[in-house]
Design an enzyme around this catalytic site. Structure first.
Site, PDB file in Angstrom:
ATOM      1  N   TYR A  16      57.310  24.837  19.467  1.00 15.38           N
ATOM      2  CA  TYR A  16      56.101  24.597  20.325  1.00 15.38           C
ATOM      3  C   TYR A  16      56.320  23.802  21.351  1.00 15.38           C
ATOM      4  CZ  TYR A  16      54.361  26.354  15.564  1.00 15.38           C
ATOM      5  OH  TYR A  16      54.098  27.220  14.610  1.00 15.38           O
ATOM      6  N   TYR A 143      45.515  31.835  11.115  1.00 15.23           N
ATOM      7  CA  TYR A 143      47.008  31.516  11.417  1.00 15.23           C
ATOM      8  C   TYR A 143      47.498  31.589  10.030  1.00 15.23           C
ATOM      9  CZ  TYR A 143      51.199  29.319  12.345  1.00 15.23           C
ATOM     10  OH  TYR A 143      52.449  28.832  12.305  1.00 15.23           O
ATOM     11  N   ASP A 235      45.491  32.311   1.440  1.00  2.72           N
ATOM     12  CA  ASP A 235      46.687  31.802   1.854  1.00  2.72           C
ATOM     13  C   ASP A 235      46.216  30.069   1.853  1.00  2.72           C
ATOM     14  OD1 ASP A 235      48.476  30.452   3.472  1.00  2.72           O
ATOM     15  OD2 ASP A 235      48.270  31.592   5.191  1.00  2.72           O
ATOM     16  N   LYS A 264      53.783  23.990   2.446  1.00  4.06           N
ATOM     17  CA  LYS A 264      53.439  22.795   2.990  1.00  4.06           C
ATOM     18  C   LYS A 264      53.254  21.541   1.753  1.00  4.06           C
ATOM     19  CE  LYS A 264      51.514  23.844   7.414  1.00  4.06           C
ATOM     20  NZ  LYS A 264      50.919  24.993   7.593  1.00  4.06           N
TER      21      LYS A 264
HETATM   22  C1  LIG Z   1      51.327  26.304   8.244  1.00  6.14           C
HETATM   23  C2  LIG Z   1      50.738  27.478   7.695  1.00  6.14           C
HETATM   24  C3  LIG Z   1      51.588  28.496   7.590  1.00  6.14           C
HETATM   25  C4  LIG Z   1      52.987  28.810   7.775  1.00  6.14           C
HETATM   26  O1  LIG Z   1      53.812  27.843   6.994  1.00  6.14           O
HETATM   27  P1  LIG Z   1      55.184  27.408   7.736  1.00  6.14           P
HETATM   28  O2  LIG Z   1      55.774  26.902   6.316  1.00  6.14           O
HETATM   29  O3  LIG Z   1      55.034  26.792   8.907  1.00  6.14           O
HETATM   30  O4  LIG Z   1      56.020  28.854   8.049  1.00  6.14           O
HETATM   31  C5  LIG Z   1      50.815  29.981   6.910  1.00  6.14           C
HETATM   32  N1  LIG Z   1      49.597  29.846   6.549  1.00  6.14           N
HETATM   33  C6  LIG Z   1      48.819  28.549   6.934  1.00  6.14           C
HETATM   34  C7  LIG Z   1      47.398  28.585   6.710  1.00  6.14           C
HETATM   35  C8  LIG Z   1      49.392  27.485   7.546  1.00  6.14           C
HETATM   36  O5  LIG Z   1      48.664  26.417   7.534  1.00  6.14           O
END
Ligand SMILES: *Cc1c(COP(=O)(O)O)cnc(C)c1O
Length: 421
Positions: A16, A143, A235, A264
């Site tokens: 980015y 996202y 998610d 994460k």
């Molecule tokens: C960061 C994020 C992703 C992507 O995860 P990466 O490990 O960066 O590929 C997917 N969904 C959400 C809600 C996120 O915050």
């Protein structure tokens, strides 16, 4: 001798980042607890948990010890035809914390791939059922990651623009609230028979600027989709592992998802790993004598034993009463602070869910590239605080080990910024 910063610029390309105009990156040589130390000895409070991953602080000794033992025992093994204790134990431990309908764990190595797997599970579910459905529902401004499938289900933005015509079509709907639920339901009615799944970030759209919406409306929308046999992909890559004040965002909801995505904070921010969980009905649609009905997805480092071990250690730490108290303490401190600045003329809106506190600043441009973003970023770095605004939205997302005095230092710096900038 060249500094790390100079050497970096010769060989590395950062995410980015417009490499031409961006300031040279800060070279970090050590992390400890809430602090990062750069090559010149300056220290920074990591107030964004290093892109939302670090839960218990950097270089946590317990996680380090567990991973190091595992490193000397089994560092990696192919996960097709083979298995290992850390992957089994982690699946057992994680499933115990999730809604009871979550029955199977599928490992990947980041958040985007956890999302890809969930989408593939839903799409192939309907193919295996000989009733292919291809429409996908998602929220505007969502996202879900940067790979092509994950990008496709994310809101169209500056991030997706260069690839737009290659992304598959997705039906984007508004975030639900008490006033628009009826309209959303009728929008879904029109396409329901073709819709395969609905993917959403529960309660907080992180990357969109920590946009928050209520649990009751989301639960209603989830149940409505379920009544139409639309699979629910929750998610929790960002919201998982305590960020919202509860273990998972799902603990705020009365409805349950069909699939869940994690990454994460999963390993406490120690090693990359992703997990997709699903229910028995989804798993069973692939369980067959027919080879073609298997899920054709995998990664070289699927269920890496070191990452699984880091996750096991991090989960243990997360469940400690002392960690839960720390989370409660951060939530309370955020509350008091946000109240104290909520009337400030430079603050347009302030939002909090659990340990996530977001402050939207009044500015002419709310774009991701707003000049305020850069000003704030540099301002806090100078004070030894890593805060990385999303456009004009400044947020604090600390590791749970952060002390009151460190939080106070951040709050105070924000108050100063409100006066000075
Ligand atoms: C960061 C994020 C992703 C992507 O995860 P990466 O490990 O960066 O590929 C997917 N969904 C959400 C809600 C996120 O915050």
């Amino acid at each position: 001798m060249k500094s790390l910063q100079e050497r970096d610029q010769l060989v590395n390309w950062h995410p980015y980042t417009q490499m031409k105009t961006a300031a040279a990156p800060i070279a970090i040589v050590k992390g400890q607890g809430v602090f990062l130390y750069d090559e010149n000895g300056k220290r920074y409070i990591d107030a964004v948990s290093s892109w939302w991953v670090t839960l218990h602080g950097h270089a946590h000794p317990y996680i380090a010890q567990r991973v190091s033992e595992q490193l000397n025992t089994l560092e990696q093994v192919i996960f097709a035809g083979f298995t290992h204790e850390p992957a089994i134990q982690l699946a057992e431990n994680l499933l115990k914390l999730l809604p009871s309908n979550q029955q199977k764990v599928f490992y990947t190595d980041n958040g985007s791939t956890a999302v890809e797997v969930a989408l593939k599970m839903c799409l192939q579910y309907w193919t295996n059922q000989k009733q292919p459905k291809r429409k996908i529902l998602a929220f505007k401004n969502a996202y879900h990651g940067d790979t092509f499938g994950a990008m496709s289900v994310s809101g169209r933005s500056v991030w997706t623009h260069p690839f737009e015509e290659l992304l598959f079509d997705v039906v984007f709907i508004d975030l639900p609230n008490a006033d628009n639920l009826a309209a959303l339901k009728s929008q879904i009615d029109e396409i329901a028979t073709e819709v395969c799944c609905f993917i959403y970030e529960p309660l907080v759209q992180g990357s969109a600027g920590m946009l928050m919406y209520d649990a009751e409306s989301l639960s209603t929308l989830m149940n409505y989709c379920r009544s139409h046999k639309i699979w629910l992909i929750q998610d929790e890559v960002f919201t998982g592992f305590g960020r919202t004040g509860k273990l998972f965002a799902t603990d705020h909801l009365t409805a349950v998802p069909d699939l869940m995505c994690f990454s994460k904070g999963l390993t406490g921010g120690t090693l990359p790993m992703g997990i997709t969980t699903c229910t028995a009905p989804i798993y069973n649609a692939f369980y067959s004598d027919n080879q073609h009905q298997a899920l054709f997805h995998g990664h070289s480092f699927t269920a890496n034993p070191l990452a699984c071990t880091a996750a096991l250690a991090s989960l243990e730490l997360l469940l400690l009463a002392s960690t839960q108290q720390n989370i409660g303490r951060i939530v309370q401190k955020h509350k008091v602070f946000s109240k104290s600045i909520s009337q400030h003329p430079k603050i347009k809106a302030i939002r909090q869910l659990g340990t996530i506190l977001a402050m939207e600043w009044n500015t002419d441009s709310s774009s991701y590239f707003s000049s305020l973003k850069e000003k704030l970023y540099v301002y806090f770095l100078e004070k030894g605080i890593l805060l990385r605004p999303l456009g004009n939205i400044l947020y604090i997302l600390p590791p749970y080990c952060i002390e009151d005095s460190e939080l106070d230092y951040i709050y105070h710096a924000i108050e100063e910024a409100l006066e000075e900038l």
